[in-house]
Design a protein around this motif. Structure first.
Motif, PDB file in Angstrom:
ATOM      1  N   GLY A 151      -4.453  -0.996   2.692  1.00 46.12           N
ATOM      2  CA  GLY A 151      -3.738  -0.436   3.334  1.00 46.12           C
ATOM      3  C   GLY A 151      -4.469   0.364   4.667  1.00 46.12           C
ATOM      4  N   ILE A 152      -3.796   1.244   5.359  1.00 45.69           N
ATOM      5  CA  ILE A 152      -4.179   1.616   6.660  1.00 45.69           C
ATOM      6  C   ILE A 152      -4.091   3.240   6.672  1.00 45.69           C
ATOM      7  N   HIS A 183      -3.769   6.503   9.680  1.00 44.45           N
ATOM      8  CA  HIS A 183      -3.863   6.812  10.977  1.00 44.45           C
ATOM      9  C   HIS A 183      -5.107   7.602  11.581  1.00 44.45           C
ATOM     10  N   SER A 230      -5.960  11.171  10.402  1.00 43.52           N
ATOM     11  CA  SER A 230      -6.383  11.419   9.054  1.00 43.52           C
ATOM     12  C   SER A 230      -8.080  11.692   8.996  1.00 43.52           C
ATOM     13  N   ARG A 278       5.936   4.707   3.737  1.00 42.87           N
ATOM     14  CA  ARG A 278       6.916   3.823   4.188  1.00 42.87           C
ATOM     15  C   ARG A 278       7.382   3.182   2.952  1.00 42.87           C
ATOM     16  N   MET A 283      -8.210   0.428   6.096  1.00 38.37           N
ATOM     17  CA  MET A 283      -8.754   1.509   5.369  1.00 38.37           C
ATOM     18  C   MET A 283     -10.281   0.407   4.910  1.00 38.37           C
ATOM     19  N   ALA A 330       0.834  -1.194  -0.145  1.00 39.13           N
ATOM     20  CA  ALA A 330       0.055  -0.126   0.042  1.00 39.13           C
ATOM     21  C   ALA A 330       0.791   1.226  -0.050  1.00 39.13           C
ATOM     22  N   SER A 361      -7.670   2.804  -4.821  1.00 38.21           N
ATOM     23  CA  SER A 361      -6.767   2.193  -4.019  1.00 38.21           C
ATOM     24  C   SER A 361      -6.645   2.314  -2.420  1.00 38.21           C
ATOM     25  N   HIS A 362      -7.733   2.776  -2.110  1.00 42.25           N
ATOM     26  CA  HIS A 362      -7.977   2.886  -0.631  1.00 42.25           C
ATOM     27  C   HIS A 362      -8.815   1.496  -0.168  1.00 42.25           C
ATOM     28  N   PHE A 396       1.879   7.833  -6.326  1.00 41.31           N
ATOM     29  CA  PHE A 396       0.853   8.933  -6.248  1.00 41.31           C
ATOM     30  C   PHE A 396       1.394  10.221  -5.813  1.00 41.31           C
TER      31      PHE A 396
HETATM   32  C1  HEM Z   1      -8.292  11.346  -4.011  1.00 38.87           C
HETATM   33  C2  HEM Z   1      -7.379  11.989  -2.904  1.00 38.87           C
HETATM   34  C3  HEM Z   1      -6.665  11.298  -1.814  1.00 38.87           C
HETATM   35  C4  HEM Z   1      -6.843  11.440  -0.674  1.00 38.87           C
HETATM   36  C5  HEM Z   1      -7.157  12.863  -0.085  1.00 38.87           C
HETATM   37  C6  HEM Z   1      -5.856  10.624  -0.166  1.00 38.87           C
HETATM   38  C7  HEM Z   1      -5.574  10.476   1.294  1.00 38.87           C
HETATM   39  C8  HEM Z   1      -5.052   9.474   2.161  1.00 38.87           C
HETATM   40  C9  HEM Z   1      -4.853   9.386   3.322  1.00 38.87           C
HETATM   41  C10 HEM Z   1      -4.938  10.548   4.521  1.00 38.87           C
HETATM   42  C11 HEM Z   1      -4.303   8.291   3.670  1.00 38.87           C
HETATM   43  C12 HEM Z   1      -3.656   7.581   5.092  1.00 38.87           C
HETATM   44  C13 HEM Z   1      -2.488   8.014   5.391  1.00 38.87           C
HETATM   45  C14 HEM Z   1      -2.276   7.753   6.902  1.00 38.87           C
HETATM   46  O1  HEM Z   1      -2.863   8.339   7.808  1.00 38.87           O
HETATM   47  O2  HEM Z   1      -1.446   7.002   7.306  1.00 38.87           O
HETATM   48  C15 HEM Z   1      -4.137   7.382   2.353  1.00 38.87           C
HETATM   49  C16 HEM Z   1      -3.918   6.116   2.411  1.00 38.87           C
HETATM   50  C17 HEM Z   1      -3.699   5.641   1.057  1.00 38.87           C
HETATM   51  N1  HEM Z   1      -3.700   6.057  -0.055  1.00 38.87           N
HETATM   52 FE1  HEM Z   1      -4.646   7.815  -0.499  1.00 38.87          FE
HETATM   53  N2  HEM Z   1      -5.476   9.491  -0.750  1.00 38.87           N
HETATM   54  C18 HEM Z   1      -5.932   9.878  -2.114  1.00 38.87           C
HETATM   55  C19 HEM Z   1      -5.709   9.226  -3.384  1.00 38.87           C
HETATM   56  C20 HEM Z   1      -4.939   8.169  -3.382  1.00 38.87           C
HETATM   57  C21 HEM Z   1      -4.737   7.792  -4.851  1.00 38.87           C
HETATM   58  C22 HEM Z   1      -4.584   8.245  -6.080  1.00 38.87           C
HETATM   59  C23 HEM Z   1      -3.726   6.583  -4.400  1.00 38.87           C
HETATM   60  C24 HEM Z   1      -2.969   5.844  -5.325  1.00 38.87           C
HETATM   61  C25 HEM Z   1      -3.092   5.785  -6.769  1.00 38.87           C
HETATM   62  C26 HEM Z   1      -3.701   6.210  -3.087  1.00 38.87           C
HETATM   63  C27 HEM Z   1      -3.218   5.259  -2.279  1.00 38.87           C
HETATM   64  C28 HEM Z   1      -3.214   5.167  -0.928  1.00 38.87           C
HETATM   65  C29 HEM Z   1      -3.027   3.992  -0.340  1.00 38.87           C
HETATM   66  C30 HEM Z   1      -2.561   2.729  -0.947  1.00 38.87           C
HETATM   67  C31 HEM Z   1      -3.057   4.259   1.216  1.00 38.87           C
HETATM   68  C32 HEM Z   1      -2.710   3.111   2.228  1.00 38.87           C
HETATM   69  C33 HEM Z   1      -1.186   3.596   2.647  1.00 38.87           C
HETATM   70  C34 HEM Z   1      -0.495   2.540   3.593  1.00 38.87           C
HETATM   71  O3  HEM Z   1      -1.373   1.742   3.986  1.00 38.87           O
HETATM   72  O4  HEM Z   1       0.598   2.990   4.316  1.00 38.87           O
HETATM   73  N3  HEM Z   1      -4.384   7.456  -2.487  1.00 38.87           N
HETATM   74  N4  HEM Z   1      -4.779   8.390   1.350  1.00 38.87           N
END
Ligand code: HEM
Length: 335
Positions: free
Chosen positions: A206-207, A209, A212, A109, A253, A70, A202-203, A77
């Motif tokens: 993954g996780i 915090h 957020s 990470r 998530m 994730a 994508s959400h 991105f």
């Molecule tokens: C549309 C606007 C988006 C916003 C506002 C957003 C915001 C976030 C936030 C706040 C987190 C959690 C971070 C944390 O607290 O650790 C997150 C996680 C994540 N986002 Fe997004 N995101 C967006 C779009 C995307 C896109 C376009 C991708 C990939 C193409 C993506 C992939 C991910 C993934 C895979 C995670 C999990 C990360 C982990 O497990 O460490 N997100 N995102």
């Protein structure tokens, strides 16, 4: 000249001007995501085994640490949305002033995995493959490794030499974004409303915090209230995981299938269980809402194909190609 003529020419001038402005704006947006100079197999002659080498490292890493998939997908991105896909997210700075140190990037990470891939690639093809391309290939390979779609990755990006903390701080879309901010943020980079709803998928992995989204649980409008768009039963569950003021605990998530790339994100959001406000906001626009309901009701018939297409588009944002930028020797430093 008669006043009529004047008025007409003024009108022509005004409309040409408007057209010109539109062209410039469109051209700008187009340029941002047109990816000129990129192609599938860019390194076919200069580094023929590149893709198998990247995959080998990724598969080995994800088999022992699937939760790194994730953040590695997210890293591409975050790279592309700031200064284009130029590897700027990877640069370190002695004074912690590069993108990597901006608040939204502190939860990324897996930087060491990018270094590991780069080392393997440098061994086979020194100074040939950019770190920006490695990010794009890794994003695809981690997705495949957790049962997500495969897509052909265009390559030929070169690495940037600039990385500014403040650009990431202000340019990455916050989790509190409403639908117009989200649409605008994507549009500015040449991405469509469909790309927004597709890539938000994508959400499914993954996780996050607590920090957020905890405003949705405890203080949504400053009145110690909850977000009315979030399922109240889900709020009860989330409050158990995130106490008031807790910034550091983490929540899945997409509970239950956090390490599998599937369409269940859309089912969650449709049930008002999207974790972030930006997820819930996809219900506030007809196009995003109908897409997510369609995927939710029909077991995501087109999600995988759409995801690959939108990732290719995202990978074209503001790329450096040809003789611009450089091929970094080490991903954390400019040459
Ligand atoms: C549309 C606007 C988006 C916003 C506002 C957003 C915001 C976030 C936030 C706040 C987190 C959690 C971070 C944390 O607290 O650790 C997150 C996680 C994540 N986002 Fe997004 N995101 C967006 C779009 C995307 C896109 C376009 C991708 C990939 C193409 C993506 C992939 C991910 C993934 C895979 C995670 C999990 C990360 C982990 O497990 O460490 N997100 N995102």
């Amino acid at each position: 000249m008669s006043p009529t003529f004047n008025t007409k020419s003024a009108t022509i001038n005004m409309s040409s001007l408007r057209f010109l402005v539109q062209l410039i704006v469109l051209g700008f947006a187009f340029n941002l995501a047109d990816g000129q100079g990129l192609k599938v197999g860019f390194y076919q002659k200069t580094c023929p085994d590149l893709e198998s080498k990247v995959k080998e490292v990724v598969d080995q890493v994800i088999s022992v640490a699937p939760s790194l998939a994730a953040p590695l997908l997210r890293m591409h991105f975050h790279d592309c949305f700031i200064r284009g896909c130029d590897g700027s997210v990877l640069l370190e700075s002695p004074t912690n002033q590069s993108e990597k140190y901006a608040f939204p990037n502190l939860s990324l990470r897996g930087f060491q995995i990018i270094d590991k891939v780069k080392t393997a690639v440098e061994k086979a093809c020194p100074m040939v493959v950019s770190c920006a391309d490695i990010l794009a290939l890794v994003a695809r390979d981690v997705t495949v490794a957790i049962k997500g779609p495969f897509w052909e990755v265009e390559t030929g990006r070169r690495d940037g030499r600039v990385s500014i903390l403040n650009e990431a701080l202000t340019g990455l879309i916050p989790p509190s974004a409403n639908i117009s901010i989200l649409k605008q943020g994507f549009q500015q980079r040449g991405l469509s409303v469909k790309d927004l709803v597709v890539l938000s998928g994508s959400h499914t992995i993954g996780i996050s915090h607590c920090s957020s989204f905890s405003n949705r649980l405890y203080n949504f409008t400053g009145q110690n209230d909850t977000d009315p768009t979030l399922d109240p039963n889900y709020i009860v569950k989330l409050k158990i995981k995130c106490n008031p003021g807790d910034q550091n605990s983490i929540v899945e998530m997409d509970p239950g299938s956090v390490k599998t790339f599937d369409e269940s994100y859309y089912t969650l959001v449709a049930k008002r269980r999207g974790l972030l406000q930006s997820d819930a906001a996809l219900l506030d626009d007809n196009e995003t809402k109908s897409y997510l309901k369609f995927q939710a009701l029909n077991h995501g018939p087109t999600f995988f194909k759409d995801f690959g297409e939108s990732m290719v588009k995202m990978g074209r944002i503001g790329v450096l190609t040809g003789t611009t930028g450089e091929i970094r020797k080490v991903c954390t430093k400019v040459n």
